[in-house]
Write a protein that holds these residues in place. Structure first.
Motif, PDB file in Angstrom:
ATOM      1  N   VAL A   1       0.826  -1.311  -0.001  1.00 18.61           N
ATOM      2  CA  VAL A   1      -0.037  -0.061  -0.111  1.00 18.61           C
ATOM      3  C   VAL A   1       0.913   1.083   0.028  1.00 18.61           C
ATOM      4  CG1 VAL A   1      -1.510   1.431   1.473  1.00 18.61           C
ATOM      5  CG2 VAL A   1      -2.010  -1.057   1.256  1.00 18.61           C
ATOM      6  N   ALA A   2       1.883   1.252   0.879  1.00 13.88           N
ATOM      7  CA  ALA A   2       2.786   2.340   0.894  1.00 13.88           C
ATOM      8  C   ALA A   2       3.413   2.747  -0.536  1.00 13.88           C
ATOM      9  CB  ALA A   2       3.823   2.247   2.036  1.00 13.88           C
ATOM     10  N   ARG A   3       3.691   1.815  -1.153  1.00 15.78           N
ATOM     11  CA  ARG A   3       4.328   1.800  -2.568  1.00 15.78           C
ATOM     12  C   ARG A   3       3.518   2.088  -3.633  1.00 15.78           C
ATOM     13  NH1 ARG A   3       5.448   1.978  -6.898  1.00 15.78           N
ATOM     14  NH2 ARG A   3       6.807   1.210  -8.187  1.00 15.78           N
ATOM     15  N   LEU A   4       2.315   1.566  -3.686  1.00 11.65           N
ATOM     16  CA  LEU A   4       1.538   1.727  -4.874  1.00 11.65           C
ATOM     17  C   LEU A   4       0.340   2.425  -4.785  1.00 11.65           C
ATOM     18  CD1 LEU A   4       1.939  -2.147  -5.546  1.00 11.65           C
ATOM     19  CD2 LEU A   4       2.791  -0.257  -6.920  1.00 11.65           C
ATOM     20  N   ALA A   5      -0.372   2.761  -3.594  1.00 14.66           N
ATOM     21  CA  ALA A   5      -1.544   3.150  -3.444  1.00 14.66           C
ATOM     22  C   ALA A   5      -1.438   4.885  -3.105  1.00 14.66           C
ATOM     23  CB  ALA A   5      -2.283   2.481  -2.214  1.00 14.66           C
ATOM     24  N   THR A   6      -0.548   5.538  -3.971  1.00 20.37           N
ATOM     25  CA  THR A   6      -0.209   6.673  -3.705  1.00 20.37           C
ATOM     26  C   THR A   6      -0.326   7.237  -5.244  1.00 20.37           C
ATOM     27  OG1 THR A   6       1.878   6.482  -3.842  1.00 20.37           O
ATOM     28  CG2 THR A   6       0.858   6.372  -1.501  1.00 20.37           C
ATOM     29  N   ALA A   7      -0.300   8.655  -5.058  1.00 23.13           N
ATOM     30  CA  ALA A   7      -0.055   9.388  -6.644  1.00 23.13           C
ATOM     31  C   ALA A   7       1.514   9.563  -6.600  1.00 23.13           C
ATOM     32  CB  ALA A   7      -0.618  10.842  -6.479  1.00 23.13           C
ATOM     33  N   PRO A   8       2.095   9.451  -7.771  1.00 23.38           N
ATOM     34  CA  PRO A   8       3.612   9.440  -7.748  1.00 23.38           C
ATOM     35  C   PRO A   8       4.085  11.008  -7.410  1.00 23.38           C
ATOM     36  CG  PRO A   8       2.557   9.571  -9.913  1.00 23.38           C
ATOM     37  CD  PRO A   8       1.360   9.362  -9.223  1.00 23.38           C
ATOM     38  N   ALA A   9       5.350  11.204  -7.280  1.00 20.27           N
ATOM     39  CA  ALA A   9       5.626  12.685  -7.217  1.00 20.27           C
ATOM     40  C   ALA A   9       5.216  13.604  -8.339  1.00 20.27           C
ATOM     41  CB  ALA A   9       7.254  12.442  -6.789  1.00 20.27           C
ATOM     42  N   GLU A  10       5.443  13.048  -9.307  1.00 15.09           N
ATOM     43  CA  GLU A  10       5.023  13.921 -10.608  1.00 15.09           C
ATOM     44  C   GLU A  10       4.636  13.067 -11.782  1.00 15.09           C
ATOM     45  OE1 GLU A  10       9.668  14.647 -12.347  1.00 15.09           O
ATOM     46  OE2 GLU A  10       8.640  16.429 -11.410  1.00 15.09           O
ATOM     47  N   GLY A  11       3.932  13.569 -12.615  1.00 15.51           N
ATOM     48  CA  GLY A  11       3.458  13.071 -13.877  1.00 15.51           C
ATOM     49  C   GLY A  11       2.537  11.991 -13.559  1.00 15.51           C
ATOM     50  N   ASP A  12       2.260  11.127 -14.750  1.00 11.98           N
ATOM     51  CA  ASP A  12       1.204  10.052 -14.920  1.00 11.98           C
ATOM     52  C   ASP A  12       1.929   8.733 -15.179  1.00 11.98           C
ATOM     53  OD1 ASP A  12      -0.962  12.048 -14.713  1.00 11.98           O
ATOM     54  OD2 ASP A  12      -0.597  12.441 -16.997  1.00 11.98           O
ATOM     55  N   VAL A  13       1.501   7.737 -14.114  1.00 11.11           N
ATOM     56  CA  VAL A  13       2.258   6.373 -14.090  1.00 11.11           C
ATOM     57  C   VAL A  13       1.242   5.500 -14.143  1.00 11.11           C
ATOM     58  CG1 VAL A  13       3.612   4.853 -12.704  1.00 11.11           C
ATOM     59  CG2 VAL A  13       4.046   7.261 -12.778  1.00 11.11           C
ATOM     60  N   ARG A  14       1.480   4.514 -15.068  1.00 13.04           N
ATOM     61  CA  ARG A  14       0.617   3.226 -14.806  1.00 13.04           C
ATOM     62  C   ARG A  14       1.477   2.035 -14.563  1.00 13.04           C
ATOM     63  NH1 ARG A  14      -1.480   5.690 -19.465  1.00 13.04           N
ATOM     64  NH2 ARG A  14      -3.669   5.750 -19.570  1.00 13.04           N
ATOM     65  N   GLU A  15       0.844   1.290 -13.486  1.00 16.35           N
ATOM     66  CA  GLU A  15       1.548  -0.022 -13.154  1.00 16.35           C
ATOM     67  C   GLU A  15       0.627  -1.173 -13.149  1.00 16.35           C
ATOM     68  OE1 GLU A  15       5.164   0.765 -10.351  1.00 16.35           O
ATOM     69  OE2 GLU A  15       3.747   2.137  -9.512  1.00 16.35           O
ATOM     70  N   LEU A  16       0.941  -2.315 -13.399  1.00 14.34           N
ATOM     71  CA  LEU A  16       0.438  -3.611 -13.352  1.00 14.34           C
ATOM     72  C   LEU A  16       1.117  -4.354 -11.758  1.00 14.34           C
ATOM     73  CD1 LEU A  16      -1.720  -5.544 -14.595  1.00 14.34           C
ATOM     74  CD2 LEU A  16       0.160  -6.313 -15.993  1.00 14.34           C
ATOM     75  N   VAL A  17      -0.026  -4.952 -11.373  1.00 13.54           N
ATOM     76  CA  VAL A  17       0.271  -5.930 -10.246  1.00 13.54           C
ATOM     77  C   VAL A  17      -0.541  -7.252 -10.319  1.00 13.54           C
ATOM     78  CG1 VAL A  17       0.115  -6.200  -7.930  1.00 13.54           C
ATOM     79  CG2 VAL A  17       0.602  -4.032  -8.724  1.00 13.54           C
ATOM     80  N   VAL A  18       0.245  -8.131 -10.698  1.00 11.39           N
ATOM     81  CA  VAL A  18      -0.516  -9.570 -10.772  1.00 11.39           C
ATOM     82  C   VAL A  18      -0.142 -10.342  -9.449  1.00 11.39           C
ATOM     83  CG1 VAL A  18      -0.236 -11.823 -11.886  1.00 11.39           C
ATOM     84  CG2 VAL A  18       0.411  -9.751 -13.111  1.00 11.39           C
ATOM     85  N   THR A  19      -1.596 -10.408  -8.774  1.00  2.66           N
ATOM     86  CA  THR A  19      -1.241 -10.814  -7.222  1.00  2.66           C
ATOM     87  C   THR A  19      -2.493 -11.677  -7.132  1.00  2.66           C
ATOM     88  OG1 THR A  19      -1.452  -9.799  -5.029  1.00  2.66           O
ATOM     89  CG2 THR A  19      -2.782  -8.762  -6.699  1.00  2.66           C
ATOM     90  N   HIS A  20      -3.142 -11.823  -5.825  1.00  2.00           N
ATOM     91  CA  HIS A  20      -3.970 -12.667  -5.497  1.00  2.00           C
ATOM     92  C   HIS A  20      -5.234 -12.156  -4.926  1.00  2.00           C
ATOM     93  CE1 HIS A  20      -0.964 -15.666  -5.481  1.00  2.00           C
ATOM     94  NE2 HIS A  20       0.009 -14.730  -5.334  1.00  2.00           N
ATOM     95  N   ASN A  21      -6.259 -12.815  -4.678  1.00  2.00           N
ATOM     96  CA  ASN A  21      -7.632 -12.258  -4.301  1.00  2.00           C
ATOM     97  C   ASN A  21      -7.677 -11.380  -3.142  1.00  2.00           C
ATOM     98  OD1 ASN A  21     -10.576 -12.224  -4.691  1.00  2.00           O
ATOM     99  ND2 ASN A  21     -10.800 -13.292  -2.992  1.00  2.00           N
ATOM    100  N   PHE A  22      -6.900 -11.745  -2.157  1.00  2.00           N
ATOM    101  CA  PHE A  22      -6.904 -11.090  -0.830  1.00  2.00           C
ATOM    102  C   PHE A  22      -6.168  -9.723  -0.820  1.00  2.00           C
ATOM    103  CE2 PHE A  22      -6.430 -15.196   1.860  1.00  2.00           C
ATOM    104  CZ  PHE A  22      -7.659 -15.653   1.705  1.00  2.00           C
ATOM    105  N   LEU A  23      -5.206  -9.586  -1.641  1.00  2.00           N
ATOM    106  CA  LEU A  23      -4.438  -8.235  -1.752  1.00  2.00           C
ATOM    107  C   LEU A  23      -5.639  -7.299  -2.694  1.00  2.00           C
ATOM    108  CD1 LEU A  23      -2.027  -6.761  -0.799  1.00  2.00           C
ATOM    109  CD2 LEU A  23      -1.027  -7.205  -2.853  1.00  2.00           C
ATOM    110  N   VAL A  24      -5.989  -7.903  -3.747  1.00  2.00           N
ATOM    111  CA  VAL A  24      -7.091  -6.943  -4.632  1.00  2.00           C
ATOM    112  C   VAL A  24      -8.027  -6.471  -3.817  1.00  2.00           C
ATOM    113  CG1 VAL A  24      -8.471  -6.996  -6.577  1.00  2.00           C
ATOM    114  CG2 VAL A  24      -6.344  -8.161  -6.833  1.00  2.00           C
ATOM    115  N   ALA A  25      -8.644  -7.344  -3.054  1.00  2.00           N
ATOM    116  CA  ALA A  25      -9.687  -6.872  -2.060  1.00  2.00           C
ATOM    117  C   ALA A  25      -9.281  -5.945  -1.173  1.00  2.00           C
ATOM    118  CB  ALA A  25     -10.162  -8.104  -1.321  1.00  2.00           C
TER     119      ALA A  25
END
Length: 203
Positions: free
Chosen positions: A118-142
């Motif tokens: 969450v600390a790494r991915l659930a935030t806006a970047p410092a600047e610009g627009d970023v797209r990232e893909l995370v292949v994970t599991h049901n619990f984390l998506v939830a």
């Protein structure tokens, strides 16, 4: 205004092993991942992240094949773990029984890994627009969906996602998180949906 579009994907259907070991994808799971790859082909991702389980690794490899030049990273923080040591008091009996199946080690380790994700991915970047893909599991998506909605912590329970279902959350420096799509399976034909969900479920 800086924005992050976080694409969250549950891995493809797992090839079940009698001993419950760490198996890769079934034939159906591979096809799900291939169709997801076609849907995401050409998306300008900054990175693909995946957990260490074989089903997540194989799903990420199949999708990344349609994303030449995009770096792929393995991370324990987006693996298959208990996202929150939820108090079972007041929960339906089946949820309480489910939570009781986790070990003390899983209760200690899982929430910390989730916090890292969450600390790494659930935030806006410092600047610009970023797209990232995370292949994970049901619990984390939830958990990410619950987190974006600022719902009570126990509400990660009961959020179920299709194998290779797509969830997209937008994080902005100027607004709260925005759910773009949740558990989207438009790229899958009906016969490849409803995997990873109760057997009587149809969509």
């Amino acid at each position: 205004m800086a924005t992050r579009l976080l694409y969250l994907v549950r891995h493809g259907e797992q090839d079940r092993a009698e001993d419950g070991g760490d198996t890769g994808l079934s034939a159906r799971g591979r096809r799900q991942a291939e169709l997801l790859a076609e849907r995401l082909r050409g998306t300008p991702f900054a990175a693909v992240h995946h957990g260490p389980a074989r089903r997540a690794v194989e799903t990420a490899e199949l999708v990344a094949a349609a994303l030449p030049g995009v770096p792929v990273h393995r991370s324990e923080s987006v693996g298959d773990h208990l996202p929150h040591d939820t108090d079972p008091a007041g929960l339906p009996e089946r949820y309480a029984a489910f939570l009781a199946g986790f070990t003390e080690r899983e209760r200690a380790d899982g929430p910390g890994r989730t916090a890292e994700a969450v600390a790494r991915l659930a935030t806006a970047p410092a600047e610009g627009d970023v797209r990232e893909l995370v292949v994970t599991h049901n619990f984390l998506v939830a958990w990410f969906v619950r987190h974006a909605l600022e719902a009570p912590e126990r509400r990660w329970l009961g959020l179920n996602h299709h194998n290779c279902g797509l969830t997209v959350i937008r994080y902005s420096s100027a607004a709260p998180p925005n759910l773009i799509t949740v558990n989207d399976v438009a790229h899958l034909p009906p016969e490849l949906r409803a995997t990873g969900l109760p057997p009587d479920y149809r969509i």
